[in-house]
Scaffold this motif. Structure first.
Motif, short mmCIF file in Angstrom:
data_model
loop_
_atom_site.label_atom_id
_atom_site.label_comp_id
_atom_site.label_asym_id
_atom_site.label_seq_id
_atom_site.Cartn_x
_atom_site.Cartn_y
_atom_site.Cartn_z
N GLU A 25 0.81 -1.21 0.00
CA GLU A 25 0.00 0.00 0.00
C GLU A 25 0.85 1.27 0.00
N THR A 26 2.02 1.23 0.63
CA THR A 26 2.87 2.42 0.67
C THR A 26 3.48 2.72 -0.69
N LEU A 242 8.14 5.81 -1.51
CA LEU A 242 7.45 7.04 -1.90
C LEU A 242 7.38 8.02 -0.73
N GLY A 243 7.47 9.30 -1.03
CA GLY A 243 7.25 10.35 -0.05
C GLY A 243 8.24 10.28 1.10
N ARG A 244 7.93 11.01 2.18
CA ARG A 244 8.73 10.92 3.39
C ARG A 244 8.24 9.72 4.21
N SER A 245 9.07 9.22 5.07
CA SER A 245 8.74 8.00 5.79
C SER A 245 7.59 8.22 6.76
N ALA A 246 6.81 7.14 6.99
CA ALA A 246 5.66 7.22 7.89
C ALA A 246 6.08 7.13 9.35
N ASN A 247 7.14 6.35 9.62
CA ASN A 247 7.64 6.17 10.97
C ASN A 247 9.02 5.51 10.88
N MET A 248 9.60 5.14 12.03
CA MET A 248 10.92 4.52 12.01
C MET A 248 10.92 3.19 11.28
N GLY A 249 9.79 2.49 11.27
CA GLY A 249 9.73 1.22 10.58
C GLY A 249 9.78 1.35 9.08
N ASP A 250 9.61 2.57 8.58
CA ASP A 250 9.60 2.84 7.14
C ASP A 250 10.94 3.43 6.72
N GLY A 251 12.02 2.83 7.17
CA GLY A 251 13.36 3.28 6.83
C GLY A 251 14.35 2.15 7.05
N TRP A 252 15.62 2.44 6.85
CA TRP A 252 16.69 1.47 7.11
C TRP A 252 17.23 1.72 8.50
N GLU A 253 17.23 0.70 9.34
CA GLU A 253 17.80 0.85 10.67
C GLU A 253 18.57 -0.41 11.05
N THR A 254 19.79 -0.21 11.53
CA THR A 254 20.65 -1.31 11.92
C THR A 254 20.61 -1.51 13.44
N ALA A 255 21.17 -2.63 13.88
CA ALA A 255 21.41 -2.83 15.31
C ALA A 255 22.54 -1.92 15.76
N ARG A 256 22.67 -1.73 17.06
CA ARG A 256 23.81 -0.98 17.59
C ARG A 256 25.07 -1.84 17.47
N ARG A 257 26.12 -1.27 16.91
CA ARG A 257 27.37 -1.99 16.76
C ARG A 257 28.00 -2.24 18.13
N LEU A 258 28.58 -3.41 18.29
CA LEU A 258 29.19 -3.78 19.57
C LEU A 258 30.66 -3.42 19.64
N ASP A 259 31.23 -2.90 18.53
CA ASP A 259 32.65 -2.55 18.54
C ASP A 259 32.87 -1.06 18.79
N ARG A 260 31.85 -0.37 19.23
CA ARG A 260 32.03 1.06 19.53
C ARG A 260 32.93 1.24 20.75
N PRO A 261 33.81 2.25 20.72
CA PRO A 261 34.68 2.48 21.88
C PRO A 261 33.85 2.79 23.12
N LYS A 262 34.40 2.44 24.27
CA LYS A 262 33.67 2.69 25.52
C LYS A 262 33.52 4.19 25.78
N ASN A 263 34.51 4.97 25.37
CA ASN A 263 34.44 6.43 25.47
C ASN A 263 34.63 7.01 24.07
N LEU A 264 33.60 7.69 23.58
CA LEU A 264 33.63 8.16 22.20
C LEU A 264 34.42 9.45 22.06
N GLN A 265 35.13 9.58 20.94
CA GLN A 265 35.90 10.77 20.61
C GLN A 265 35.49 11.26 19.22
N VAL A 266 35.68 12.57 18.98
CA VAL A 266 35.35 13.15 17.67
C VAL A 266 36.59 13.80 17.08
N ASP A 267 36.57 13.98 15.74
CA ASP A 267 37.67 14.68 15.08
C ASP A 267 37.38 16.16 15.02
#
Length: 393
Positions: A25-26, A242-267
């Motif tokens: 239907e979408t 089509l159009g903008r997404s209806a909700n979070m289920g109407d998009g691409w979403e991954t699981a949270r990665r388990l290899d993320r550093p315990k303390n995050l840093q930015v450039d």
């Protein structure tokens, strides 16, 4: 939050599940005729944002409420059937006749026929059809389609009941022609929860001026997802809907990665420095020169990616086949080139040609997000080039 079962594709399942649902239907799919809809209307077949559900206490004045199409127990000659107008005409690679929760009332057998109609028939079904059946005038109108003579995609086949381990009745399709309408036959009656029609949209590019700017990756223009690293909560194909997404289920979403550093840093640009990332590969509906990109994280408020980049390449059908068979795990030809450098991704972003690193025609793109998260829509605006890419898939 539950994992969306229809979005998670596992090894051992048919490869065609990766393609777009051309009938949902979408995407504009619509049931235009049904012989009977006593217990539950045929329009439920095309629902996609929510998987079928069962509510033990739910009843209507006509009987048990069911999340699917269910006809009355037939007491007259014939069998039940419906006509579905695809939202996106195209080439069909496979079907899923889903009988979820129809256990003692599923249709014993079914078949599917197809046609490519030059003009859409003047048939519509409006409102809640529960408790209704086709009228004499509707039967007269649908008879003009001669749908009983349409090409057979799936012969009369026994269906499995709607238990969780048997509800998906998968049918690979090898029909090479464009399809606009389907006829779903139930023998003789009963219930089906969902019909998913997996394929690739087919657009008539010859009728378009080559200077027109189009979304080259859109579902309606023949774009398709060919691979991804993770789709725990939502499939990447949703991004080209089509159009903008209806909700979070109407998009691409991954699981949270388990290899993320315990303390995050930015450039220096504020981009997280993380070792891992997720990716999705999409083929354009037509080779073209991309001049504008839209990346939209609508609805992903606490789970958008930190950053994203886009790579692109030009592949022949043979090269594509090698990449697909290898599940895009390597780049032996060193084909990928950066189209869009890493950018922060936390709302609706537009990037013009001044921000893009490539100016030549491409056939495929790879969206890379870091470290993980959700993207609701990806638009790649550009001009189709003369070279037509025809995949063997």
């Amino acid at each position: 939050r539950k994992q969306a079962p229809e979005e998670s594709i596992h090894y051992g399942q048919p490869d065609f599940l990766q393609f777009n649902n051309l009938a949902c239907e979408t995407a504009g799919g619509n049931v235009i005729f049904a012989t009977d809809e006593w217990f539950a209307p045929a329009s439920n077949l095309l629902k996609v944002l929510e998987p079928p559900e069962f509510i033990a206490s739910a009843f209507t004045e006509y009987g048990k409420w069911m999340d699917g199409w269910e006809t009355r127990r037939k007491r007259i000659p014939g069998h039940d059937w419906c006509i579905i107008q695809l939202g996106v005409p195209g080439i069909i690679h496979g079907l899923d006749v889903d009988t979820s929760f129809f256990t003692g009332n599923y249709s014993p057998s079914a078949s599917v026929q197809a046609a490519c109609l030059d003009e859409a028939p003047a048939l519509t079904l409006e409102g809640d059809r529960t408790g209704m059946a086709a009228s004499d005038s509707q039967f007269e109108a649908v008879a003009k389609l001669h749908s009983e003579l349409w090409e057979e995609l799936v012969p009369v086949t026994e269906l499995k009941p709607g238990y969780s381990d048997t509800c998906h009745n998968y049918f690979p399709i090898t029909y090479p022609s464009r399809v606009t309408h389907l006829r779903l036959n139930m023998y003789p009656d009963g219930g089906i929860a969902r019909l998913k029609v997996y394929g690739v949209g087919q657009k008539d590019w010859s009728a378009l001026p080559t200077q027109d700017q189009l979304d080259l990756v859109a579902l309606v223009n023949g774009g398709v997802c060919l691979g991804y690293s993770d789709a725990h909560f939502g499939h990447p194909r949703n991004m080209i809907g089509l159009g903008r997404s209806a909700n979070m289920g109407d998009g691409w979403e991954t699981a949270r990665r388990l290899d993320r550093p315990k303390n995050l840093q930015v450039d220096g640009k504020g981009i997280l420095q993380v070792p891992g990332y997720e990716w999705a590969v999409l083929r354009l509906g037509h080779p073209g020169v991309i001049s504008q990109i839209e990346i939209d994280t609508n609805h992903f408020k606490g789970n958008f990616p930190d950053s994203c980049k886009i790579e692109a390449c030009h592949l022949t059908p043979e090269e594509e086949g090698k990449y697909v068979s290898g599940r895009w795990s390597s780049d032996p030809g060193n084909k990928w080139r950066v189209l869009l450098q890493p950018q922060k991704a936390h709302h609706r972003h537009f990037y013009s040609c001044d921000s893009l690193a490539l100016s030549g025609p491409v056939t495929h793109v790879r969206l890379v997000i870091a470290p993980d998260g959700g993207v609701s829509r990806l638009r790649l605006w550009g001009r189709p080039t003369s070279t037509r890419h025809i995949s063997k898939l």
